[in-house]
Write a protein that holds these residues in place. Structure first.
Motif, PDB file in Angstrom:
ATOM      1  N   ALA A  34     -57.282  -0.831   5.027  1.00 34.85           N
ATOM      2  CA  ALA A  34     -57.985   0.371   4.604  1.00 34.85           C
ATOM      3  C   ALA A  34     -58.445   0.324   3.160  1.00 34.85           C
ATOM      4  O   ALA A  34     -59.324   1.065   2.765  1.00 34.85           O
ATOM      5  CB  ALA A  34     -57.098   1.604   4.810  1.00 34.85           C
ATOM      6  N   LYS A  36     -56.834   1.408   0.664  1.00 34.69           N
ATOM      7  CA  LYS A  36     -56.168   2.451  -0.122  1.00 34.69           C
ATOM      8  C   LYS A  36     -54.741   2.681   0.363  1.00 34.69           C
ATOM      9  O   LYS A  36     -53.802   2.676  -0.412  1.00 34.69           O
ATOM     10  CB  LYS A  36     -56.940   3.774  -0.011  1.00 34.69           C
ATOM     11  CG  LYS A  36     -58.378   3.693  -0.472  1.00 34.69           C
ATOM     12  CD  LYS A  36     -58.474   3.455  -1.967  1.00 34.69           C
ATOM     13  CE  LYS A  36     -59.925   3.405  -2.414  1.00 34.69           C
ATOM     14  NZ  LYS A  36     -60.067   3.129  -3.844  1.00 34.69           N
ATOM     15  N   ALA A  77     -53.831   2.380   9.636  1.00 31.33           N
ATOM     16  CA  ALA A  77     -54.955   1.997   8.783  1.00 31.33           C
ATOM     17  C   ALA A  77     -56.007   1.255   9.594  1.00 31.33           C
ATOM     18  O   ALA A  77     -55.714   0.248  10.228  1.00 31.33           O
ATOM     19  CB  ALA A  77     -54.464   1.121   7.636  1.00 31.33           C
ATOM     20  N   ARG A  80     -60.925  -2.484   7.270  1.00 32.92           N
ATOM     21  CA  ARG A  80     -61.683  -2.119   6.082  1.00 32.92           C
ATOM     22  C   ARG A  80     -63.177  -2.260   6.342  1.00 32.92           C
ATOM     23  O   ARG A  80     -63.623  -3.205   6.981  1.00 32.92           O
ATOM     24  CB  ARG A  80     -61.279  -2.998   4.902  1.00 32.92           C
ATOM     25  CG  ARG A  80     -61.895  -2.543   3.589  1.00 32.92           C
ATOM     26  CD  ARG A  80     -61.378  -3.375   2.435  1.00 32.92           C
ATOM     27  NE  ARG A  80     -61.877  -2.881   1.172  1.00 32.92           N
ATOM     28  CZ  ARG A  80     -61.594  -3.436   0.002  1.00 32.92           C
ATOM     29  NH1 ARG A  80     -60.822  -4.495  -0.043  1.00 32.92           N
ATOM     30  NH2 ARG A  80     -62.085  -2.941  -1.100  1.00 32.92           N
ATOM     31  N   TRP A 194     -54.901   9.800   1.739  1.00 30.83           N
ATOM     32  CA  TRP A 194     -55.459   8.614   2.375  1.00 30.83           C
ATOM     33  C   TRP A 194     -54.945   8.402   3.789  1.00 30.83           C
ATOM     34  O   TRP A 194     -55.671   7.900   4.653  1.00 30.83           O
ATOM     35  CB  TRP A 194     -55.199   7.384   1.510  1.00 30.83           C
ATOM     36  CG  TRP A 194     -56.219   7.290   0.426  1.00 30.83           C
ATOM     37  CD1 TRP A 194     -56.072   7.617  -0.892  1.00 30.83           C
ATOM     38  CD2 TRP A 194     -57.590   6.884   0.577  1.00 30.83           C
ATOM     39  NE1 TRP A 194     -57.254   7.438  -1.565  1.00 30.83           N
ATOM     40  CE2 TRP A 194     -58.205   6.982  -0.686  1.00 30.83           C
ATOM     41  CE3 TRP A 194     -58.344   6.447   1.658  1.00 30.83           C
ATOM     42  CZ2 TRP A 194     -59.544   6.659  -0.896  1.00 30.83           C
ATOM     43  CZ3 TRP A 194     -59.682   6.112   1.447  1.00 30.83           C
ATOM     44  CH2 TRP A 194     -60.267   6.230   0.187  1.00 30.83           C
ATOM     45  N   THR A 198     -57.752   8.108   6.655  1.00 29.34           N
ATOM     46  CA  THR A 198     -57.900   6.921   7.494  1.00 29.34           C
ATOM     47  C   THR A 198     -57.532   7.190   8.948  1.00 29.34           C
ATOM     48  O   THR A 198     -58.091   6.573   9.854  1.00 29.34           O
ATOM     49  CB  THR A 198     -57.043   5.762   6.962  1.00 29.34           C
ATOM     50  OG1 THR A 198     -55.684   6.171   6.856  1.00 29.34           O
ATOM     51  CG2 THR A 198     -57.537   5.306   5.607  1.00 29.34           C
ATOM     52  N   SER A 199     -56.609   8.104   9.194  1.00 32.67           N
ATOM     53  CA  SER A 199     -56.205   8.387  10.570  1.00 32.67           C
ATOM     54  C   SER A 199     -57.324   9.028  11.368  1.00 32.67           C
ATOM     55  O   SER A 199     -57.339   8.957  12.595  1.00 32.67           O
ATOM     56  CB  SER A 199     -54.971   9.307  10.579  1.00 32.67           C
ATOM     57  OG  SER A 199     -55.292  10.587  10.064  1.00 32.67           O
ATOM     58  N   GLU A 203     -64.328   8.100   5.575  1.00 30.32           N
ATOM     59  CA  GLU A 203     -64.578   7.168   4.478  1.00 30.32           C
ATOM     60  C   GLU A 203     -64.957   7.980   3.238  1.00 30.32           C
ATOM     61  O   GLU A 203     -66.126   8.231   2.990  1.00 30.32           O
ATOM     62  CB  GLU A 203     -65.712   6.213   4.834  1.00 30.32           C
ATOM     63  CG  GLU A 203     -65.464   5.365   6.069  1.00 30.32           C
ATOM     64  CD  GLU A 203     -66.683   4.541   6.426  1.00 30.32           C
ATOM     65  OE1 GLU A 203     -67.295   3.943   5.513  1.00 30.32           O
ATOM     66  OE2 GLU A 203     -67.043   4.513   7.608  1.00 30.32           O
TER      67      GLU A 203
END
Length: 259
Positions: A34, A36, A77, A80, A194, A198-199, A203
């Motif tokens: 991710a 982060k 996560a 990316r 975060w 992310t879940s 973004e």
């Protein structure tokens, strides 16, 4: 990596060598996933790695939280992604907070015809929570970061590339990095931000604006006469704030309080 962290939690033990290896793996995992989530625990891990030999290696409260963080966060996560083009931005948002613990957030979404639909919300942290945060040296920084949680929890449909405007440089840096260099108490808040982002496939891209250009400044001052005039003039719709008490309790525990 998660298994190593869980084993340390089960044994209540983490040596300097184990901490160094885990910190290195965590740094790589974060950059590969991710970008982060998982960065904040490294501070506690590096502290344990460089702790003088001969001291006990039992887990401190901070280390235990950091290891739990790794175990619970990394599985969620997503891969990316590279920076999205501005044309793909789904929403532009604003967040702000006041020194008395009042928070505000705004969301603008563009329509295909060039018009927009907008929403705003505000929330006042419970008095006991405010008192707890005010024990720290820089409580406004904590309140500012809490405004980011207010945004995500109140607007659960925020997904994809989203711009978040704020007017506090420390807040911007903390949310961008995923941890705070100067205010450790803000790191658990950045973690929650975060993990939530992310879940759901969000973004977030944080950017700073002046206070006068921060649309959320009005909602964060909702107690003041005329503070909401701008959002009403723009015909933004009010949405009831969502700031779950259970999340507050989890946050306080992460910051070193069991109250």
């Amino acid at each position: 990596m998660s298994a190593t962290a869980q084993a340390s939690l089960d044994s209540d033990h983490l040596s300097q060598t184990q901490a160094g290896k885990l910190a290195g793996q965590n740094t790589f995992a974060c950059s590969a996933l991710a970008g982060k989530v998982g960065r904040a625990p490294n501070k506690a891990l590096y502290a344990r790695q460089h702790m003088p030999l001969g001291r006990h290696t039992r887990l401190s409260k901070t280390l235990r939280f950091s290891l739990r963080w790794i175990v619970e966060s990394l599985p969620y996560a997503p891969p990316r992604r590279f920076a999205s083009a501005f044309s793909s931005v789904r929403a532009v948002t604003y967040i702000d907070a006041q020194s008395d613990g009042d928070l505000g957030a705004c969301v603008l979404r563009a329509r295909a015809d060039g018009s927009y639909t907008g929403f705003y919300t505000y929330f006042s942290l419970p008095r006991s929570i405010k008192r707890f945060f005010q024990r720290y040296q820089n409580p406004i920084q904590i309140f500012e970061c809490c405004a980011a949680l207010l945004l995500l929890w109140t607007f659960p449909d925020l997904t994809g590339s989203t711009v978040i405007f704020c007017d506090n440089i420390g807040q911007q840096a903390t949310l961008s990095r995923g941890y705070s260099l100067r205010n450790e108490e803000c790191t658990p808040i950045a973690h929650m931000f975060w993990v939530e982002a992310t879940s759901r496939g969000l973004e977030p891209w944080t950017a700073r604006v002046s206070s006068k250009d921060n649309l959320a400044d009005g909602p964060s001052r909702f107690r003041e006469s005329g503070a909401l005039s701008i959002v009403k003039e723009l015909q933004l719709q009010w949405v009831a704030a969502k700031f779950p008490e259970v999340k507050l309790i989890e946050l306080l525990f992460a910051m070193g309080s069991t109250r």
